[in-house]
Structures are given as structure tokens and as C-alpha cells.
Scaffold this motif. Sequence first.
Motif, PDB file in Angstrom:
ATOM      1  N   ILE A 104     -58.224 -12.327  -8.215  1.00  0.00           N
ATOM      2  CA  ILE A 104     -57.133 -13.010  -7.510  1.00  0.00           C
ATOM      3  C   ILE A 104     -57.692 -14.065  -6.564  1.00  0.00           C
ATOM      4  O   ILE A 104     -57.190 -15.193  -6.502  1.00  0.00           O
ATOM      5  CB  ILE A 104     -56.271 -11.996  -6.732  1.00  0.00           C
ATOM      6  CG1 ILE A 104     -55.501 -11.088  -7.693  1.00  0.00           C
ATOM      7  CG2 ILE A 104     -55.288 -12.719  -5.805  1.00  0.00           C
ATOM      8  CD1 ILE A 104     -54.723  -9.982  -7.009  1.00  0.00           C
ATOM      9  N   SER A 105     -58.753 -13.707  -5.846  1.00  0.00           N
ATOM     10  CA  SER A 105     -59.366 -14.648  -4.906  1.00  0.00           C
ATOM     11  C   SER A 105     -59.918 -15.869  -5.637  1.00  0.00           C
ATOM     12  O   SER A 105     -59.725 -17.012  -5.201  1.00  0.00           O
ATOM     13  CB  SER A 105     -60.489 -13.954  -4.126  1.00  0.00           C
ATOM     14  OG  SER A 105     -60.000 -12.831  -3.415  1.00  0.00           O
ATOM     15  N   THR A 108     -57.048 -18.034  -7.038  1.00  0.00           N
ATOM     16  CA  THR A 108     -56.344 -18.715  -5.946  1.00  0.00           C
ATOM     17  C   THR A 108     -57.145 -19.906  -5.440  1.00  0.00           C
ATOM     18  O   THR A 108     -56.602 -21.001  -5.248  1.00  0.00           O
ATOM     19  CB  THR A 108     -56.083 -17.737  -4.782  1.00  0.00           C
ATOM     20  OG1 THR A 108     -55.291 -16.636  -5.256  1.00  0.00           O
ATOM     21  CG2 THR A 108     -55.334 -18.434  -3.649  1.00  0.00           C
ATOM     22  N   SER A 111     -56.996 -22.600  -8.075  1.00  0.00           N
ATOM     23  CA  SER A 111     -55.665 -23.201  -8.137  1.00  0.00           C
ATOM     24  C   SER A 111     -55.446 -24.184  -6.999  1.00  0.00           C
ATOM     25  O   SER A 111     -54.866 -25.259  -7.188  1.00  0.00           O
ATOM     26  CB  SER A 111     -54.585 -22.107  -8.101  1.00  0.00           C
ATOM     27  OG  SER A 111     -54.705 -21.228  -9.197  1.00  0.00           O
ATOM     28  N   TRP A 121     -44.482 -22.942  -2.058  1.00  0.00           N
ATOM     29  CA  TRP A 121     -45.441 -21.829  -2.112  1.00  0.00           C
ATOM     30  C   TRP A 121     -45.088 -20.812  -3.187  1.00  0.00           C
ATOM     31  O   TRP A 121     -45.952 -20.143  -3.748  1.00  0.00           O
ATOM     32  CB  TRP A 121     -45.553 -21.156  -0.748  1.00  0.00           C
ATOM     33  CG  TRP A 121     -44.321 -20.400  -0.319  1.00  0.00           C
ATOM     34  CD1 TRP A 121     -43.279 -20.882   0.407  1.00  0.00           C
ATOM     35  CD2 TRP A 121     -44.014 -19.032  -0.594  1.00  0.00           C
ATOM     36  NE1 TRP A 121     -42.331 -19.914   0.604  1.00  0.00           N
ATOM     37  CE2 TRP A 121     -42.755 -18.755   0.010  1.00  0.00           C
ATOM     38  CE3 TRP A 121     -44.669 -17.999  -1.271  1.00  0.00           C
ATOM     39  CZ2 TRP A 121     -42.151 -17.507  -0.070  1.00  0.00           C
ATOM     40  CZ3 TRP A 121     -44.066 -16.751  -1.342  1.00  0.00           C
ATOM     41  CH2 TRP A 121     -42.822 -16.511  -0.744  1.00  0.00           C
ATOM     42  N   TRP A 124     -46.914 -20.961  -6.437  1.00  0.00           N
ATOM     43  CA  TRP A 124     -48.281 -20.443  -6.519  1.00  0.00           C
ATOM     44  C   TRP A 124     -48.323 -19.085  -7.212  1.00  0.00           C
ATOM     45  O   TRP A 124     -49.318 -18.737  -7.859  1.00  0.00           O
ATOM     46  CB  TRP A 124     -48.887 -20.316  -5.123  1.00  0.00           C
ATOM     47  CG  TRP A 124     -49.255 -21.623  -4.509  1.00  0.00           C
ATOM     48  CD1 TRP A 124     -48.597 -22.281  -3.513  1.00  0.00           C
ATOM     49  CD2 TRP A 124     -50.353 -22.459  -4.866  1.00  0.00           C
ATOM     50  NE1 TRP A 124     -49.217 -23.466  -3.220  1.00  0.00           N
ATOM     51  CE2 TRP A 124     -50.301 -23.610  -4.031  1.00  0.00           C
ATOM     52  CE3 TRP A 124     -51.373 -22.366  -5.799  1.00  0.00           C
ATOM     53  CZ2 TRP A 124     -51.230 -24.639  -4.121  1.00  0.00           C
ATOM     54  CZ3 TRP A 124     -52.308 -23.399  -5.884  1.00  0.00           C
ATOM     55  CH2 TRP A 124     -52.222 -24.501  -5.052  1.00  0.00           C
ATOM     56  N   VAL A 128     -51.021 -18.290 -10.060  1.00  0.00           N
ATOM     57  CA  VAL A 128     -52.113 -17.337  -9.842  1.00  0.00           C
ATOM     58  C   VAL A 128     -52.021 -16.166 -10.819  1.00  0.00           C
ATOM     59  O   VAL A 128     -53.037 -15.725 -11.377  1.00  0.00           O
ATOM     60  CB  VAL A 128     -52.104 -16.832  -8.382  1.00  0.00           C
ATOM     61  CG1 VAL A 128     -53.110 -15.698  -8.201  1.00  0.00           C
ATOM     62  CG2 VAL A 128     -52.429 -17.979  -7.431  1.00  0.00           C
TER      63      VAL A 128
END
Length: 297
Positions: A104-105, A108, A111, A121, A124, A128
Motif C-alpha cells: 500500500i505504501s 501510494t 501514485s 482525494w 485515490w 491505490v
Amino acid sequence: MGALMQLWWMPLMLSAAVTAVGLWLLLSRLSQFALDTPNHRSLHEVPVPRTGGWAILGGVSVGILVAGVDFSAGAAIAFFLLLAVSLADDLRSLSARFRFVAQISSVTLLSISLEPELSHWLLWIPLVVTGVWVVNLYNFMDGMDGFAGSMSAIGFGALGLICLREEAGELAGICFLLAASSVVFLYYNWPQARIFMGDAGSTVIGLAVFAVSTAGWQRGVFDLVVPLLIFLPFWLDATLTLLARGAKGERWWEPHRQHLYQRAALKLGVKTALFLEMTVMLCTSAAALLLVIFGLV
């Protein structure tokens, strides 16, 4: 096209050479390192090193450096973070939760570097989620000799041709680097495989699929239907299989032999299943190319 080849022939040659040397060293000097020991869910019968992705990524990295591709700090950190965690997982199995947080990190960060001005937002979230899914599905589908390598070679090759046609030279070059290193890897990964891609290779290449697809779409090089069609043999199999496992209450993230390609390999043999899958890959990639050529997408 001629100008692109003049610019990229050296990075492509170096990328393929570094990958070949890396694979030779891994098989000759580190053949007992990071072994994938077969179990009741495996399609292989003897221990095989899962370090092939290290050579692929090493070759592609050298090619990118020689070509002088301008990577943002966020994109570089995203790939490095995922690579570090996946390398650790190849050497010593990490928890699914830890790997998921790292994925995920990484997605993100990538992205944000690709879409810094996304309007809301909430947009996103699907971006993601899609990126994390692509990273995982590439890992899930790397379970048969020659399979993930073939998808990488054919898929990135097709995307490279489309980018080349649309005069997106840098994106085309990156795609061809990934395709070239994957072809070299296939020499050692062809049934019966002497080396596997491993998590480091499959997850980072999955992130590269997401990065190239998002960048090409964002820059107007191609419509999103293009990478969806090219990589359809991977995402459709993975999605349908894991949705079915989830509906049965099974742990979808755990290894299994329920994917369509695994069933085909068990029933028809690995080589036959691989040739069938490659035929589908070539057909979907050709379809994407024709859609672009005739201006239908």
C-alpha cells in the motif's frame, strides 16, 4: 523509430547482458540460496532458487540508468521499498499483513508521483486499490514455469510497440527494457525451470505494469482498455479465482492450486498449459495493437 533505436540500443543490450550474467552467477554461485522447496500446492518437484527476479531488475535498472530516464524521488522510493520487502520475503517469509502495508505504501508513493494533481482525494482509493491488486495478482500468477516471464515479455513488448507508435519514446524504451530482460530470464525459466522469478521479481514487475499503464493513460498515449486487454490472461484468472475462494470463505491470500493455469497444468502438463496461455497472451496483445492501429481506442 530509427531515432529511438539509436538512443536505446545500448541500454537494451546492457540490460539483456546484465540480466544474463546475473542469472549465470545466481545459478553457478548461489544455486542453493533462497530455494523454493516444493509442497502439495507446488507444480515443481525439486527445490528451485527463487532469485531470478534479482537479475531481471538488475538488468532493467542498469538500462534505465544508462538511458538517463528521469525518475521522481517518490517513484524511486516506491520501487525500492517494495523490492526491499519482497527480497526479505524471498529469504525469510514475512507476514501477509506486513507485506500488504508495504505494498500500500509503495503504490501510494508511486501514485502520488504519477498523479500529483488528482482532483479529489476519493479518487485515490480506487487508484491505490488497483495498484495493490496488480502487484498481488502478478505474484499470485507466478506459479508455473515460464508463465510470468512470458506475460512480461509479450505484455511489455506489446505496450512498447504501442508507445513507439504513439511517439512516447521514453515509455516505449522502458517497456522494451522489461521485455528484453524477461526474454533472457525465460531461457532459464522455461520448463523445466532452473530458476524462479520470486517475490522480488513478480511484485516489482507488477508495480511496473501499474506504473507504465497509469503513466501511458495519464499522458494520453493509450486508453486504459489497452493494458487491460494485454494483461487480461493474468488479471482475469486471478480475479475470478480469488473471488470464488473468497465466496467459499477460504483465505484467498494463501498459496493454492485453483487458478485456471494451475488446473490446466495439472490436467494437460506444464508445457501444454504454457503454450495455451502464451497463445491467449499473443491474441490479446494483438487485439490491443489492432484497436490502437485502427483508432478504435
